[in-house]
Design a protein around this motif. Structure first.
Motif, PDB file in Angstrom:
ATOM      1  N   ASN A 559     101.789  56.457 -13.463  1.00  0.00           N
ATOM      2  CA  ASN A 559     102.323  55.807 -14.655  1.00  0.00           C
ATOM      3  C   ASN A 559     102.105  56.671 -15.898  1.00  0.00           C
ATOM      4  O   ASN A 559     100.999  56.766 -16.423  1.00  0.00           O
ATOM      5  N   GLY A 560     103.202  57.281 -16.382  1.00  0.00           N
ATOM      6  CA  GLY A 560     103.119  58.144 -17.552  1.00  0.00           C
ATOM      7  C   GLY A 560     103.472  57.465 -18.859  1.00  0.00           C
ATOM      8  O   GLY A 560     103.687  58.155 -19.862  1.00  0.00           O
ATOM      9  N   GLY A 561     103.558  56.129 -18.865  1.00  0.00           N
ATOM     10  CA  GLY A 561     103.902  55.432 -20.102  1.00  0.00           C
ATOM     11  C   GLY A 561     105.401  55.348 -20.312  1.00  0.00           C
ATOM     12  O   GLY A 561     106.202  55.623 -19.412  1.00  0.00           O
ATOM     13  N   GLU A 562     105.803  54.985 -21.519  1.00  0.00           N
ATOM     14  CA  GLU A 562     107.208  54.705 -21.812  1.00  0.00           C
ATOM     15  C   GLU A 562     108.125  55.851 -21.400  1.00  0.00           C
ATOM     16  O   GLU A 562     109.107  55.647 -20.704  1.00  0.00           O
ATOM     17  N   THR A 563     107.837  57.065 -21.830  1.00  0.00           N
ATOM     18  CA  THR A 563     108.719  58.197 -21.547  1.00  0.00           C
ATOM     19  C   THR A 563     108.155  59.127 -20.472  1.00  0.00           C
ATOM     20  O   THR A 563     108.794  60.118 -20.124  1.00  0.00           O
ATOM     21  N   PRO A 592     111.280  64.651 -19.531  1.00  0.00           N
ATOM     22  CA  PRO A 592     112.568  64.120 -19.976  1.00  0.00           C
ATOM     23  C   PRO A 592     113.188  65.044 -21.019  1.00  0.00           C
ATOM     24  O   PRO A 592     112.479  65.591 -21.868  1.00  0.00           O
ATOM     25  N   ASN A 593     114.503  65.235 -20.909  1.00  0.00           N
ATOM     26  CA  ASN A 593     115.234  66.056 -21.895  1.00  0.00           C
ATOM     27  C   ASN A 593     114.469  67.348 -22.184  1.00  0.00           C
ATOM     28  O   ASN A 593     113.996  67.593 -23.292  1.00  0.00           O
ATOM     29  N   ILE A 652     116.684  58.949 -22.754  1.00  0.00           N
ATOM     30  CA  ILE A 652     116.330  59.884 -21.683  1.00  0.00           C
ATOM     31  C   ILE A 652     117.575  60.123 -20.837  1.00  0.00           C
ATOM     32  O   ILE A 652     118.063  59.217 -20.156  1.00  0.00           O
ATOM     33  N   LEU A 653     118.075  61.349 -20.877  1.00  0.00           N
ATOM     34  CA  LEU A 653     119.305  61.694 -20.169  1.00  0.00           C
ATOM     35  C   LEU A 653     119.036  62.456 -18.877  1.00  0.00           C
ATOM     36  O   LEU A 653     119.770  62.296 -17.898  1.00  0.00           O
TER      37      LEU A 653
END
Length: 759
Positions: A559-563, A592-593, A652-653
């Motif tokens: 679990n890395g949190g929101e992003t 992300p990105n 996040i794309l």
């Protein structure tokens, strides 16, 4: 109840039995990651696809998935076996919900959960009274009606979700959907308990009673009640049932229960010079004497990589068959024919410590000797089991059986509670097996996966007096550092179970006296005193988990949190405070990105540098980007829909494999330089030659040449002729990649003032 009355009630129930459900399938277009990418699926043994036998007249779930769906933290994606909606349609529905529609959906789900809770209460009342068949028919009809209503849920039928959610979720729809799943399973469990009580009153149908107990155990597994499932299966085994599910489920529940004991890997002195450390050294010598190394294991099992041993439940049979065919045994009919080269002892070591198979305890004694086997039992690194029921035997009882006869060992069997991974050269690393799932009272220690191996290969190996292993897990990064380039190591992890494995692995590899400390806590806060290190190694949790939606990212190590960058940001922020000038931070992540990662690294570093004026240089090597809509660490339709919608809201794309190296400058250096190194590289984490010859050398502290290095454009980096050896080609590319990254950074910095750069 009289036998005739019981028979009439059972017949009434049978006449109203709901139709069985079909096992869901992953839709076309959902992502199934390649082997070794930290994915978790649902282990469904082919021999147990049907959970309810023909003798179970109360089986309302006749083709549900078997046992426990190990929705363990998936660090890189979704295995595709649990039900997932078509991502496009699901995301459109999730994203298109207005606040009013969302509130209405939550209200409907909460109403369904309350209805099933009332139904559970009705079944519990029936179990304590003498109800007439007509009342039973009404309850069954009520359940059928409620289940039909669940099929209309726009995010998928909650009763089709294999297991209940285990972690807190802030998304209102995903949370309410999970509560319906829990209510459905509890109602079904109450009905099965009634059936068991009815059969016990009848006192004649022992086969039916065993089948009903097995059904209860399966429901308890789906509810993650491992102890309850184990007890039901032990009772069923005592009835002499011919049910084919029993053999597999008794072993499976014992394997789940054994490593969860509170005294796991504790209670023994493993300090350097102790008898425990000496016995573990002996165990390691046994592994190495029997060629327990990566190349030999792969050759014997015909596996393509060690990643095949992570999710071994679904592959064990195939791997074991190849292993048994590789046994070194002379063929008297063909003495001239070259046979396989796998020693028999290696076969059994792989079977118990990688394939999670069961062996006679006497065979373990034969391999390791009585004293070493007794130590492993006392540590609960292995557990003894008795008979076909796989009843777990306490360590003291098993130790006494070995003392009585190490040739018979009480006729017990043994199962390993730890996976033993061979690593480079002569290292061995113990971890939890993948099926050890997280819960309120236990967080598993991560197995060795591609991201772990990528950091091992990419982290610079310049000599270091001291290294800090953050998010240490099994301690693999710090232990490899001690083996190759570091004098001392310190280990930190938020999971207390991790420190047990670090302690075991240090003793196993004879490195216990070179550890400066093993600290439980959050990153740098766990260090008892402020001190400086030459290097930091970090494999943090990195799965994006907005609002805690993804059950596949629920475990602590995923679990890395929101992003997905909550922990990584904290690591970069504090690096300047604990690294010596010239010290380096090496990390691995799923970013992300990724094109924006250099800017984020600069911001994190500045936020934590305080009054420090030391700058840094960072190179980020990155893999081919994966579209975020293909990233599904989820286990149900509602999770997939809400998770993807949340990623869209966060912007996040894409997600990319990365390995980064950050080097802190001296007091007079205040330049903040972070950049992507070259173009994206396909399968970065598994490209060990590139990691070792390019990434590992990117932070070399060797004196620079007298002449200045001319910047090289990215377009100028071309593959060398194929006639040149691969290692020479990669080494020649290393300087070009780093120079190209420096040139790109200079161009980016050209328009920025010094004040902006000092930000």
């Amino acid at each position: 109840l009289g036998a005739a009355k019981a028979k009439a009630r059972m017949a009434a129930l049978a006449s109203c039995r709901p139709a069985g459900k079909r096992s869901p399938r992953a839709p076309a277009g959902s992502l199934t990651w390649p082997p070794g990418r930290r994915v978790q699926g649902v282990f469904v043994p082919s021999s147990c696809q049907s959970l309810h036998s023909s003798t179970n007249v109360a089986g309302a779930n006749s083709s549900a998935l078997l046992a426990i769906s190990k929705m363990k933290a998936q660090r890189t994606g979704f295995a595709g076996q649990a039900p997932v909606l078509n991502p496009g349609a699901a995301i459109q529905r999730a994203a298109g919900l207005s606040p009013g529609n969302e509130a209405s959906t939550v209200a409907e789900l909460e109403q369904s959960a309350r209805a099933f809770d009332r139904l559970r209460g009705e079944w519990e009342t029936v179990a304590d009274s003498d109800s007439e068949p007509q009342h039973l028919q009404q309850l069954i009809a009520q359940e059928q009606g409620l289940r039909e209503g669940l099929k209309k849920c726009q995010f998928g039928d909650p009763s089709e979700t294999t297991t209940v959610p285990r972690h807190a979720c802030k998304d209102p729809i995903a949370r309410a959907h999970g509560e319906v799943t829990r209510a459905v399973l509890n109602a079904e469990l109450a009905r099965c308990v009634w059936e068991v009580q009815l059969l016990r009153r009848g006192g004649q149908d022992q086969v039916g009673l065993a089948a009903a107990l097995i059904n209860i155990s399966v429901l308890k597994l789906r509810l993650f009640d491992i102890d309850g499932a184990y007890e039901c299966l032990q009772h069923a085994a005592g009835l002499g049932s011919p049910d084919k599910r029993l053999d597999l489920l008794t072993r499976y529940s014992a394997q789940l229960k054994a490593p969860r004991h509170w005294d796991f890997l504790a209670g023994q002195d493993l300090r350097s010079g102790s008898q425990g450390a000496a016995l573990l050294t002996h165990a390691r010598e046994i592994f190495l004497a029997n060629k327990y190394k990566i190349e030999n294991v792969l050759a014997a099992t015909k596996a393509t990589s060690m990643s095949e041993f992570i999710f071994v439940d679904g592959r064990a049979e195939k791997l074991e068959q190849a292993l048994l065919e590789s046994i070194e045994e002379a063929n008297p009919m063909q003495p001239e024919a070259p046979g396989p080269i796998c020693p028999v002892d290696l076969v059994d070591l792989v079977r118990i410590f990688l394939l999670h198979r069961v062996l006679p305890l006497a065979r373990i004694c034969q391999l390791f000797g009585p004293e070493c086997t007794q130590l492993l039992l006392r540590l609960r690194a292995i557990s003894a089991m008795e008979g076909d029921s796989c009843r777990l035997v306490e360590p003291g009882q098993a130790v006494a059986a070995i003392d009585a006869s190490n040739f018979n060992c009480g006729a017990y069997f043994a199962v390993s509670n730890i996976a033993m991974w061979p690593l480079e050269e002569d290292l061995l690393i113990a971890t939890d097996f993948e099926q050890t799932f997280s819960s309120d009272d236990l967080e598993p220690v991560m197995y060795i996966s591609e991201d772990s191996l990528a950091l091992l290969g990419g982290a610079p190996r310049e000599p270091a007096r001291s290294v800090l292993d953050l998010c240490a897990g099994s301690g693999v990064q710090g232990i490899v550092a001690l083996r190759n380039y570091a004098q001392r190591a310190t280990f930190v992890d938020l999971n207390p179970r991790s420190l047990k494995f670090v302690r075991l692995n240090l003793a196993l590899n004879g490195l216990a006296d070179r550890a400066d400390g093993m600290h439980h806590g959050s990153l740098y806060e766990a260090l008892p005193t402020k001190r400086q290190f030459d290097a930091i190694l970090a494999n943090p949790p990195f799965v994006p988990n907005p609002q805690g939606i993804a059950s596949g990212a629920g475990a602590m190590f995923g679990n890395g949190g929101e992003t997905g960058e909550h922990v990584l940001a904290g690591i970069v922020q504090g690096a300047s405070q604990v690294l010596e000038p010239g010290g380096r931070l090496s990390f691995v992540s799923m970013a992300p990105n990724v094109e924006d990662l250099p800017r984020r690294i600069e911001e994190w570093y500045c936020a934590g540098s305080g009054t420090s004026t030391a700058g840094f240089e960072a190179l980020v090597f990155h893999g081919t980007a994966t579209a975020a809509e293909r990233y599904l660490p989820t286990s149900s339709p509602v999770e997939a829909a809400r998770y993807q919608a949340a990623l869209q809201r966060l912007g996040i794309l894409t997600l990319s494999e990365v390995v980064g190296v950050l080097v802190v400058g001296g007091p007079d250096s205040n330049d903040l330089v972070a950049s992507l190194a070259g173009d994206a590289r396909k399968d970065l984490w598994s490209d060990q030659p590139f990691l070792r010859l390019v990434v590992q050398k990117s932070a070399s502290t060797s004196p620079p040449p007298d002449h200045a290095v001319q910047p090289v454009s990215a377009e100028a980096i071309q593959p060398l002729p194929e006639t040149q050896p691969e290692q020479e080609q990669l080494a020649a590319q290393a300087a070009a990649v780093v120079a190209a990254a420096a040139a790109a950074q200079e161009a980016a910095d050209a328009g920025r003032s010094r004040q902006q750069n000092a930000r």
